[in-house]
Design a protein around this motif. Structure first.
Motif, mmCIF file in Angstrom:
data_model
loop_
_atom_site.group_PDB
_atom_site.id
_atom_site.type_symbol
_atom_site.label_atom_id
_atom_site.label_comp_id
_atom_site.label_asym_id
_atom_site.label_seq_id
_atom_site.Cartn_x
_atom_site.Cartn_y
_atom_site.Cartn_z
ATOM 1 N N SER A 1 29.463 45.250 18.900
ATOM 2 C CA SER A 1 29.154 44.320 18.329
ATOM 3 C C SER A 1 28.299 44.884 17.020
ATOM 4 C CB SER A 1 28.466 43.028 18.902
ATOM 5 O OG SER A 1 28.453 42.097 18.031
ATOM 6 N N THR B 1 22.010 35.145 15.149
ATOM 7 C CA THR B 1 23.292 35.219 16.199
ATOM 8 C C THR B 1 22.949 34.630 17.667
ATOM 9 O OG1 THR B 1 24.159 37.213 15.167
ATOM 10 C CG2 THR B 1 24.743 36.601 17.465
ATOM 11 N N THR C 1 20.574 37.686 9.574
ATOM 12 C CA THR C 1 21.777 36.636 10.161
ATOM 13 C C THR C 1 21.043 36.309 11.524
ATOM 14 O OG1 THR C 1 22.763 38.426 11.445
ATOM 15 C CG2 THR C 1 23.674 37.719 8.991
ATOM 16 N N ASP D 1 24.050 31.278 12.847
ATOM 17 C CA ASP D 1 25.356 31.604 11.984
ATOM 18 C C ASP D 1 26.490 31.867 12.819
ATOM 19 O OD1 ASP D 1 23.733 31.652 9.731
ATOM 20 O OD2 ASP D 1 22.820 33.340 10.266
ATOM 21 N N ARG D 2 26.349 32.678 14.098
ATOM 22 C CA ARG D 2 27.514 33.110 14.783
ATOM 23 C C ARG D 2 26.995 32.863 16.140
ATOM 24 N NH1 ARG D 2 29.626 39.158 15.693
ATOM 25 N NH2 ARG D 2 27.330 39.210 15.368
ATOM 26 N N HIS E 1 34.125 35.349 19.448
ATOM 27 C CA HIS E 1 33.015 34.568 18.809
ATOM 28 C C HIS E 1 33.370 33.423 18.052
ATOM 29 C CE1 HIS E 1 35.078 36.908 15.547
ATOM 30 N NE2 HIS E 1 34.445 36.211 14.634
ATOM 31 N N LEU E 2 32.263 32.681 17.556
ATOM 32 C CA LEU E 2 32.486 31.475 16.720
ATOM 33 C C LEU E 2 31.689 31.653 15.498
ATOM 34 C CD1 LEU E 2 34.257 28.993 16.901
ATOM 35 C CD2 LEU E 2 32.090 28.092 18.243
ATOM 36 N N ASP E 3 32.132 31.693 14.327
ATOM 37 C CA ASP E 3 31.269 31.597 13.032
ATOM 38 C C ASP E 3 30.957 30.232 12.782
ATOM 39 O OD1 ASP E 3 31.379 34.346 12.887
ATOM 40 O OD2 ASP E 3 33.298 34.011 11.853
ATOM 41 N N HIS E 4 30.099 29.957 12.201
ATOM 42 C CA HIS E 4 29.528 28.481 11.812
ATOM 43 C C HIS E 4 29.662 27.518 13.177
ATOM 44 C CE1 HIS E 4 29.622 30.521 7.935
ATOM 45 N NE2 HIS E 4 31.131 30.591 8.027
ATOM 46 N N PRO E 5 29.179 27.807 14.002
ATOM 47 C CA PRO E 5 29.115 26.953 15.270
ATOM 48 C C PRO E 5 28.648 25.564 15.123
ATOM 49 C CG PRO E 5 27.320 28.510 15.586
ATOM 50 C CD PRO E 5 27.805 28.805 14.296
#
Length: 244
Positions: free
Chosen positions: A26, A34, A32, A207-208, A220-224
């Motif tokens: 990763s 995370t 960011t 953010d993720r 993964h999931l962006d903008h959760p």
């Protein structure tokens, strides 16, 4: 940035071996936030420990910027953690006999350096502790103690801050205040934050979100959002039940 490439970690041998991480890769860009999530036993803690240089992987590499942590001896690794990595733990890990000021300045003291006083004052003001510097941890609420821990993590201007369930011991309101503080640290100072959590609401501040299961990175999931994270965790739990 933090780059994790092909990291595997096994505890024990033979029939008793536990494969905590299996070929995990990763990338965590600078500036960011995370969140790392997964069912119990998925490898979250091992992931954090390897990424932060607290444990060494059996295979693969962990790089902080252009430094490969696996190539550092224990002394160099300790020096790097003190200078370039901050930690925020669920249990705060403050020293009860020291004042708030001395707890915050402890990383610089251990590193044999002097903290930037301008930055120190700014950090203290931003976490809301200006009028608590001469108190001891036992005189503070849980939320205030976690703010001390965050200030301590930031005082050396680290490249990355790792959080291990930083709101796990806090009530919902206080936990939200601490998460908002971490969010501001990322947005205003371009700090990199990597946080292990079990709480979908906490993860929604990131953010993720990256998800682990059985020691593997499974998505993964962006903008959760809290709802989307909870849904993904439910699916992971159901898949684990089917495998069992």
């Amino acid at each position: 940035m933090i780059r994790i490439a092909g990291v595997s970690k096994t505890y024990g041998k033979g029939a008793n071996a536990v494969h905590a991480l299996r070929d995990v890769s990763s990338l965590f860009p600078p500036g960011t936030f995370t969140a790392v999530m997964g069912p119990s036993g998925s490898g979250k803690s091992t992931f954090l420990h390897c990424a932060a240089g607290l444990d060494r992987p059996d295979a693969g590499s962990v790089q902080l910027g252009d430094v490969d942590l696996a190539k550092l001896n224990e002394r160099k690794l300790t020096e790097l953690r003190r200078a370039r990595i901050g930690f925020v733990f669920q249990a705060f890990n403050l020293i009860g006999s020291l004042t708030v000021r001395d707890n915050i300045l402890l990383p610089a003291r251990l590193a044999g350096t002097k903290a930037d006083q301008g930055w120190f004052k700014q950090v203290v003001a931003e976490v809301g502790l200006t009028d608590r510097l001469h108190h001891r941890p036992g005189e503070l609420s849980g939320g205030q103690q976690q703010r001390v821990a965050i200030a301590r993590a930031l005082v050396t201007r680290p490249d990355v801050v790792f959080g291990d369930e930083p709101t796990g011991a806090l009530d919902t309101t206080t936990g939200g205040e601490v998460l908002s503080l971490l969010r501001r640290v990322v947005d205003q100072h371009q700090q990199t934050v990597i946080m292990v959590t079990h709480d979908p609401v906490a993860a929604s501040y990131a953010d993720r979100v990256v998800f682990l299961a059985d020691g593997r990175l499974v998505g993964h999931l962006d903008h959760p959002t809290a709802a989307a994270v909870a849904d993904r965790m439910t699916h992971l739990a159901e898949q684990g039940a089917v495998r069992c």
